[in-house]
Design an enzyme around this catalytic site. Structure first.
Site, PDB file in Angstrom:
ATOM      1  N   TYR A  92       0.829  -1.201   0.000  1.00  0.00           N
ATOM      2  CA  TYR A  92       0.000   0.000   0.000  1.00  0.00           C
ATOM      3  C   TYR A  92       0.868   1.257   0.000  1.00  0.00           C
ATOM      4  O   TYR A  92       1.796   1.395   0.799  1.00  0.00           O
ATOM      5  CB  TYR A  92      -0.887  -0.001   1.239  1.00  0.00           C
ATOM      6  CG  TYR A  92      -1.966   1.048   1.261  1.00  0.00           C
ATOM      7  CD1 TYR A  92      -3.103   0.919   0.469  1.00  0.00           C
ATOM      8  CD2 TYR A  92      -1.873   2.151   2.105  1.00  0.00           C
ATOM      9  CE1 TYR A  92      -4.119   1.866   0.510  1.00  0.00           C
ATOM     10  CE2 TYR A  92      -2.883   3.101   2.150  1.00  0.00           C
ATOM     11  CZ  TYR A  92      -3.997   2.951   1.345  1.00  0.00           C
ATOM     12  OH  TYR A  92      -5.006   3.895   1.392  1.00  0.00           O
ATOM     13  N   GLN A 188      -0.735  -5.176   1.028  1.00  0.00           N
ATOM     14  CA  GLN A 188      -1.640  -4.983  -0.103  1.00  0.00           C
ATOM     15  C   GLN A 188      -1.291  -5.932  -1.241  1.00  0.00           C
ATOM     16  O   GLN A 188      -2.176  -6.479  -1.910  1.00  0.00           O
ATOM     17  CB  GLN A 188      -1.571  -3.540  -0.612  1.00  0.00           C
ATOM     18  CG  GLN A 188      -2.406  -3.297  -1.874  1.00  0.00           C
ATOM     19  CD  GLN A 188      -2.203  -1.905  -2.427  1.00  0.00           C
ATOM     20  OE1 GLN A 188      -2.998  -1.026  -2.163  1.00  0.00           O
ATOM     21  NE2 GLN A 188      -1.139  -1.696  -3.194  1.00  0.00           N
ATOM     22  N   ASP A 273       1.192  -7.730  14.682  1.00  0.00           N
ATOM     23  CA  ASP A 273       0.888  -6.897  13.523  1.00  0.00           C
ATOM     24  C   ASP A 273      -0.456  -6.194  13.725  1.00  0.00           C
ATOM     25  O   ASP A 273      -1.509  -6.822  13.682  1.00  0.00           O
ATOM     26  CB  ASP A 273       0.850  -7.767  12.267  1.00  0.00           C
ATOM     27  CG  ASP A 273       0.718  -6.976  10.982  1.00  0.00           C
ATOM     28  OD1 ASP A 273       0.463  -5.758  11.055  1.00  0.00           O
ATOM     29  OD2 ASP A 273       0.877  -7.584   9.904  1.00  0.00           O
TER      30      ASP A 273
END
Length: 340
Positions: A92, A188, A273
């Protein structure tokens, strides 16, 4: 960041029912059918890099609505035989950058196509070269919120379509074995690779580390870290849009794509995460292939890094990917005649 999600023993069993629209398959079949009639490769030209051990080409292919998408195609220099190909998608905020930045796969002996992400490239890395002509679609100011009130207008409908077209493009390039194409990416990029695994038949393998857009309804409820936090910020202002946003997100959820995938899969996750919470990734991994009788469980693997954040296993994970993929491709190669 301390541990904040479910304990690991629960994560290994976590397989929630994820909201899936009744017309999910029809939506994606109609979207991809629009792109199937036109030639996918638009331009392929050599790119001088100053590197003597690899050759690189600047590729342009037709993505969503036939719009041009840029990519780097790199392969070992002096090798003419058809090679397995790794199609890699970036994280991303990144674009494709410069061709010498990502050499792991071609140096390992693979053909490598690195896809640009339309409209991105200004947050990290060395930039991108693919505009998104639909950037003015209603929604928030961040890519993950562009067009988010409608599945037809949503940014990730376009980007996932680009990702599928990238596989078609690499299969048409010289020096590629079209039967041995791998989708790969982190964050992403992992979301795009996972979507491709659910939409494209005949993939040789999937490699997805910390994939975004999995179990999205839970993600926006348990983390404020971007890019999910950008959806949260949008809804903090546009309070009346929650139902429309959640409906749109259900069309791009990685769990739904994972259920439809069949290729052998290699996942990675960091238990600390907050960008892509571990429960969202296990939700996809634990349901991988269920809808279509996917790869044998012993071929699929997930590596867990208890003390890591979004970086996961980093270079250790890449080493594991290299060894795993080599073994998968060896096991899939037909035996020469007369060996039995």
């Amino acid at each position: 960041m301390a541990l904040f999600d479910l304990p690991l023993d629960e994560l290994r069993r976590y397989a929630p029912a994820v909201s899936e629209p009744a017309d999910f398959d029809e939506f994606w079949a109609a979207t991809l059918h629009r792109e199937a009639t036109a030639p996918v490769l638009l331009d392929v030209r050599p790119e001088p890099t100053g590197l003597r051990l690899v050759d690189t080409w600047d590729v342009t292919f037709a993505g969503f609505d036939g719009e041009p998408v840029r990519a780097w195609y790199t392969r070992p220099a002096g090798v003419d035989s058809p090679l397995p190909a790794v199609v890699e998608y970036v994280g991303y905020g990144r674009g494709r950058g410069l061709p010498h930045e990502r050499l792991t796969w071609p140096v390992a002996g693979y053909a490598h196509l690195l896809m640009d992400s339309r409209g991105q490239g200004s947050q990290y890395g060395s930039g991108g070269d693919t505009p998104d002509p639909h950037g003015g679609t209603r929604g928030g100011p961040w890519p993950i919120t562009w067009g988010i009130t409608s599945p037809h207008d949503y940014y990730y409908r376009r980007l996932i379509t680009d990702a599928v077209a990238a596989v078609d493009a690499v299969r048409g390039l010289a020096g590629v074995d079209p039967a041995r194409v791998v989708a790969a990416g982190n964050s992403q990029g992992g979301a795009l690779a996972l979507a491709v695994a659910g939409l494209v038949p005949g993939l040789a393998a999937l490699i997805a580390t910390a994939p975004l857009l999995c179990h999205v309804q839970r993600a926006i409820d348990i983390t404020d870290a971007p890019p999910y936090g950008e959806i949260v910020n949008y809804l903090a202002v546009n309070r009346e849009q929650e139902a429309a946003v959640r409906r749109t997100l259900s069309y791009v959820d990685g769990v739904s794509f994972a259920r439809r995938a069949t290729a052998p899969a290699h996942f990675g996750v960091g238990l600390r995460d907050t960008v892509c919470p571990p429960s969202t990734i296990f939700a996809a991994y634990n349901q991988y292939g269920q809808a279509r009788g996917g790869a044998a469980p012993e071929q699929n693997t997930i590596h867990v890094y208890p003390f890591n954040h979004h970086e996961g296993g980093d270079a250790y994970q890449v080493r594991r990917q290299l060894h795993w993929l080599a073994a998968i491709l060896r096991s899939a190669r037909p035996e020469p005649a007369g060996t039995r």
